[in-house]
Design a protein around this motif. Structure first.
Motif, PDB file in Angstrom:
ATOM      1  N   ALA A 522       0.843  -1.206   0.000  1.00  0.00           N
ATOM      2  CA  ALA A 522       0.000   0.000   0.000  1.00  0.00           C
ATOM      3  C   ALA A 522       0.880   1.259   0.000  1.00  0.00           C
ATOM      4  O   ALA A 522       0.637   2.199  -0.762  1.00  0.00           O
ATOM      5  CB  ALA A 522      -0.932   0.000   1.204  1.00  0.00           C
ATOM      6  N   ILE A 523       1.922   1.256   0.812  1.00  0.00           N
ATOM      7  CA  ILE A 523       2.814   2.429   0.884  1.00  0.00           C
ATOM      8  C   ILE A 523       3.492   2.661  -0.463  1.00  0.00           C
ATOM      9  O   ILE A 523       3.612   3.788  -0.941  1.00  0.00           O
ATOM     10  CB  ILE A 523       3.903   2.224   1.965  1.00  0.00           C
ATOM     11  N   VAL A 529       7.132   7.229  -3.413  1.00  0.00           N
ATOM     12  CA  VAL A 529       7.853   6.239  -2.611  1.00  0.00           C
ATOM     13  C   VAL A 529       8.639   5.265  -3.484  1.00  0.00           C
ATOM     14  O   VAL A 529       8.117   4.721  -4.456  1.00  0.00           O
ATOM     15  CB  VAL A 529       6.862   5.445  -1.715  1.00  0.00           C
ATOM     16  N   ALA A 530       9.905   5.061  -3.101  1.00  0.00           N
ATOM     17  CA  ALA A 530      10.721   4.084  -3.819  1.00  0.00           C
ATOM     18  C   ALA A 530      10.601   2.717  -3.145  1.00  0.00           C
ATOM     19  O   ALA A 530      10.391   1.704  -3.802  1.00  0.00           O
ATOM     20  CB  ALA A 530      12.171   4.525  -3.838  1.00  0.00           C
ATOM     21  N   GLU A 531      10.709   2.691  -1.819  1.00  0.00           N
ATOM     22  CA  GLU A 531      10.730   1.443  -1.083  1.00  0.00           C
ATOM     23  C   GLU A 531      10.277   1.698   0.341  1.00  0.00           C
ATOM     24  O   GLU A 531      10.417   2.802   0.849  1.00  0.00           O
ATOM     25  CB  GLU A 531      12.170   0.978  -0.870  1.00  0.00           C
ATOM     26  N   SER A 532       9.839   0.626   0.987  1.00  0.00           N
ATOM     27  CA  SER A 532       9.461   0.792   2.390  1.00  0.00           C
ATOM     28  C   SER A 532       9.615  -0.516   3.141  1.00  0.00           C
ATOM     29  O   SER A 532       9.643  -1.579   2.539  1.00  0.00           O
ATOM     30  CB  SER A 532       8.015   1.272   2.489  1.00  0.00           C
ATOM     31  N   VAL A 550      10.641   4.633   5.130  1.00  0.00           N
ATOM     32  CA  VAL A 550      10.243   4.894   3.753  1.00  0.00           C
ATOM     33  C   VAL A 550      11.359   5.638   3.020  1.00  0.00           C
ATOM     34  O   VAL A 550      11.865   6.647   3.510  1.00  0.00           O
ATOM     35  CB  VAL A 550       8.939   5.725   3.722  1.00  0.00           C
ATOM     36  N   THR A 551      11.730   5.116   1.863  1.00  0.00           N
ATOM     37  CA  THR A 551      12.693   5.806   1.007  1.00  0.00           C
ATOM     38  C   THR A 551      11.928   6.431  -0.153  1.00  0.00           C
ATOM     39  O   THR A 551      11.132   5.755  -0.798  1.00  0.00           O
ATOM     40  CB  THR A 551      13.726   4.817   0.449  1.00  0.00           C
ATOM     41  N   GLY A 556      13.689  13.831  -1.742  1.00  0.00           N
ATOM     42  CA  GLY A 556      12.654  14.194  -0.797  1.00  0.00           C
ATOM     43  C   GLY A 556      12.746  15.653  -0.394  1.00  0.00           C
ATOM     44  O   GLY A 556      11.912  16.168   0.328  1.00  0.00           O
ATOM     45  N   GLU A 557      13.767  16.326  -0.902  1.00  0.00           N
ATOM     46  CA  GLU A 557      13.927  17.727  -0.528  1.00  0.00           C
ATOM     47  C   GLU A 557      12.816  18.575  -1.134  1.00  0.00           C
ATOM     48  O   GLU A 557      12.376  18.314  -2.251  1.00  0.00           O
ATOM     49  CB  GLU A 557      15.271  18.249  -1.021  1.00  0.00           C
TER      50      GLU A 557
END
Ligand code: WT7
Length: 635
Positions: A522-523, A529-532, A550-551, A556-557
């Motif tokens: 879901a994330i 989102v790349a990975e979690s 979470v990556t 993310g800046e």
């Protein structure tokens, strides 16, 4: 002589020994003396954990509702079967007698038939804790339809996945539900789910909150007018012992939930027998399990087990905090509840409120207290024992699973001495084993290992709906000729068991079994989102809460992190339900991985639990440098 009701510790050992020395003789005697069969079995048990294939009472025929309802009509027709306590305490309690239950189940069964439901068809039930939920479960069983109850807190996506997995033809729901001061638009959730469920032909809607809802012509109908018209007797469908009774989904370590299939006879015998003994149930007791029928606890110990014993079972629609945190005790007092069965998370939430609210009510009717769903911590155990049980009601800490159908490790009250945080001893017929990592059984006491069961018991799930291979892989492949539970356990110096928690990718939050994979899926749907990775961390009320690492795809800046957090939790709510929301979300530059690319959850778990001092050897990681970064930014 029957061993149906065990009354002291010596007797427990005698009966236990008998049950494991000669299981077939033992279970045959229980089945023969305490249930109604339309035809007797040819064979008590055949089993092979390699295939795996398990059959109990093969060749016999019965209907579980005849056992749960009809056979009590002569002796207990006017006794309350279901005591319904509404969400709002101002609304009157409903007492449904066995005779009334018979009539209501028959009518409901006739409605199902009139809508084309036949033996073997799957019916999805998405109802709140109102009488129609228990009645529809029994109505399905009466005509041999397979019920698949989906907890009415699950989201539209979770619902549609479950409907499609078992090809349900029909959905039973209500306009909405009450939950404390709130109402929930259940029919709206069903409408959304059904956009993805072409196989559903009809939806029957119970009226509960009188809300304005959308009714789709040709598909949706109000239930009550159909019930009013229905004939009040419905002959039972005669079922074979291994005919499916129900499917109930539980989380697994991949995204797809597992539809555990339970069959008819063994499930009935075991839930009835455990109910009688674990709660030391006696005629005229008022038994209350606070679970929702959407979980296995409710199936086995609100509906089938109690009713098979002709008991009065309380069904509570509401929540422990409404109108205030005294509600549970108010209900115990009002109905003179004798057995009270709840979850550690509820106990912790109530304990937080102090003891004044408990003291306001007369709880002297209580004889036995129960706990289920997760390990009960020492503090909660003592609070429960002192404030609720007044140190005179034994606490049964019952360990079991959706897959096991019934209680597996538990004290027997007034027989087994209790010990805080210990589920103590195996129930009659249950043969646990602790295994080491090399697949060898660890014998003796003061040891710990992975908890397995060596021998079949009547109520074990027979397969995963539509995926027998997964059933085999998940439960029968880790250890040869053993059912693997997924839990770790220790055995103390006298042989008592303590469950130490999951050893797989399942996290228990407030007693709810959550798989990490579906939450991560879901994330990962979030476009940034790349990975979690999800892990559990200790929480004083929920037992465990969820921590997400979470990556993000870009650095993310410039992003509003709190906004992304909200969006992630919204996605989880939409895909699974609010129970799976994350308490903490940490953005990371990467996730620690092994050289084969597997995320090292052990490390993440320790960091989230503020136990980052001894992470062990991390030099073998593919990317050890991310660990420091994660530690530095822990929430
Ligand atoms: C998992 C099964 C069985 C009904 C509710 C949960 C954990 C359950 C206990 C207990 C320690 C417990 C285990 C188990 N669990 N009861 N008394 N002590 N842990 O059913 O959703 O299938 O979850 O709940 O980890 O494997 P479920």
């Amino acid at each position: 002589m029957s061993n149906y009701h065990i009354k002291h510790f010596e007797e427990y050992f005698q009966v236990y020994r008998k049950s494991v020395r000669n299981p077939e003789v033992f279970w045959e005697e229980i089945a023969e003396e305490h249930f109604l069969w339309r035809k007797k079995w040819d064979n008590v048990l055949s089993w092979d954990f390699k295939k795996p294939e398990i059959k109990w009472f093969e060749g016999a025929q019965l209907n579980i509702t005849e056992n749960c309802i009809d056979r009590h009509l002569h002796t207990r027709g006017d006794k309350t079967a279901i005591l319904f306590e509404p969400n709002n305490p101002e609304e009157p309690t409903e007492h449904i007698t066995y005779r009334q239950l018979h009539e209501r189940v028959c009518k409901f069964a006739n409605v199902l038939k009139s809508k084309g439901i036949k033996k073997g068809d799957r019916v999805c039930i998405y109802l709140p804790m109102i009488p129609e939920l228990a009645i529809s479960v029994l109505a399905c069983a009466r005509i041999g339809a397979v019920h698949s109850v989906v907890f009415a807190g699950f989201s539209a996506t979770a619902l549609s996945t479950r409907i499609n997995d078992c090809d349900a033809k029909m959905v039973l729901t209500s306009d909405g539900s009450y939950r404390g001061a709130k109402t929930i638009d259940l029919k709206g959730i069903v409408d959304e789910a059904l956009e993805d469920c072409p196989g559903v032909e009809s939806v029957l809607v119970a009226k509960r909150i009188n809300s304005e809802i959308n009714m789709k012509a040709g598909r949706d109908e109000w239930l009550q007018p159909l019930l009013d018209e229905a004939y009040s007797d419905c002959v039972i469908e005669i079922m074979d012992t291994e005919d499916p009774l129900f499917i109930l989904y539980t989380s697994g370590s991949t995204g797809m939930p597992k539809g555990m299939l339970h069959t008819t006879a063994g499930y009935m015998v075991y839930t009835a027998y455990t109910f009688k003994n674990v709660f030391q149930y006696r005629e005229n007791d008022v038994y209350w399990c606070t679970a929702d029928i959407g979980w296995i606890t409710g199936h086995s110990y609100i509906v089938y087990g109690p009713l098979a014993n002709g008991a009065t079972t309380v069904m509570f629609e509401g929540v422990p905090s409404y109108p205030d945190f005294g509600r549970f005790w108010d209900i115990v007092d009002k109905h003179k509840v004798t057995q009270f069965y709840t979850a550690p998370t509820a106990i912790r939430a109530l304990a937080k409120q102090g003891s004044e609210l408990v003291e306001k009510y007369d709880l002297s009717s209580l004889k036995v207290l129960g706990s289920v769903g997760e390990p009960i911590n020492e503090e909660a155990w003592h609070w429960y024992n002192e404030n609720v049980g007044k140190k005179k009601s034994p606490i049964v800490d019952t360990w079991w699973q959706t897959e096991t159908g019934g209680i597996m490790i538990t004290p027997i009250p007034f027989s087994t001495p209790t010990k805080p945080t210990y589920a103590t001893l195996p129930f009659i017929g249950i043969q646990p084993a602790l295994m080491d990592e090399n697949g060898k059984e660890i014998k003796g006491n003061q040891v710990d290992g992975r908890l397995c069961i060596k021998f079949p018991w009547p109520s074990m799930a027979r397969t995963i709906w539509g995926n027998h291979q997964r059933y085999k892989d998940t439960y029968f492949s880790a250890f040869e000729d053993m059912y693997f539970t997924g839990d770790g356990a220790l055995r103390d110096e006298v042989g008592f068991y303590r469950i130490t928690g999951r050893v797989d990718d399942v996290i228990i939050v407030s007693g709810h079994n959550l798989g990490t994979a579906p939450i991560e899926d879901a994330i990962n749907e979030h476009q940034a989102v790349a990975e979690s990775a999800i892990v559990g961390f200790p929480h004083d009320v929920k037992g465990n809460a969820l921590y997400g690492y979470v990556t993000l795809k870009d650095t993310g800046e410039g992003r509003d992190h709190d906004n992304v957090r909200k969006e992630i939790n919204q996605l989880i709510t939409d895909r699974i339900g609010p129970i799976a929301k994350l308490d903490k979300i940490q953005f990371t530059t990467g996730l620690p991985k092994t050289r084969s690319g597997k995320i090292m959850r052990r490390i993440l778990r320790k960091i989230a639990s503020n136990d980052a001092e001894n992470l062990g050897d991390i030099s073998t990681l593919l990317n050890p440098e991310v660990v420091q970064d994660i530690k530095d930014n822990v929430l």
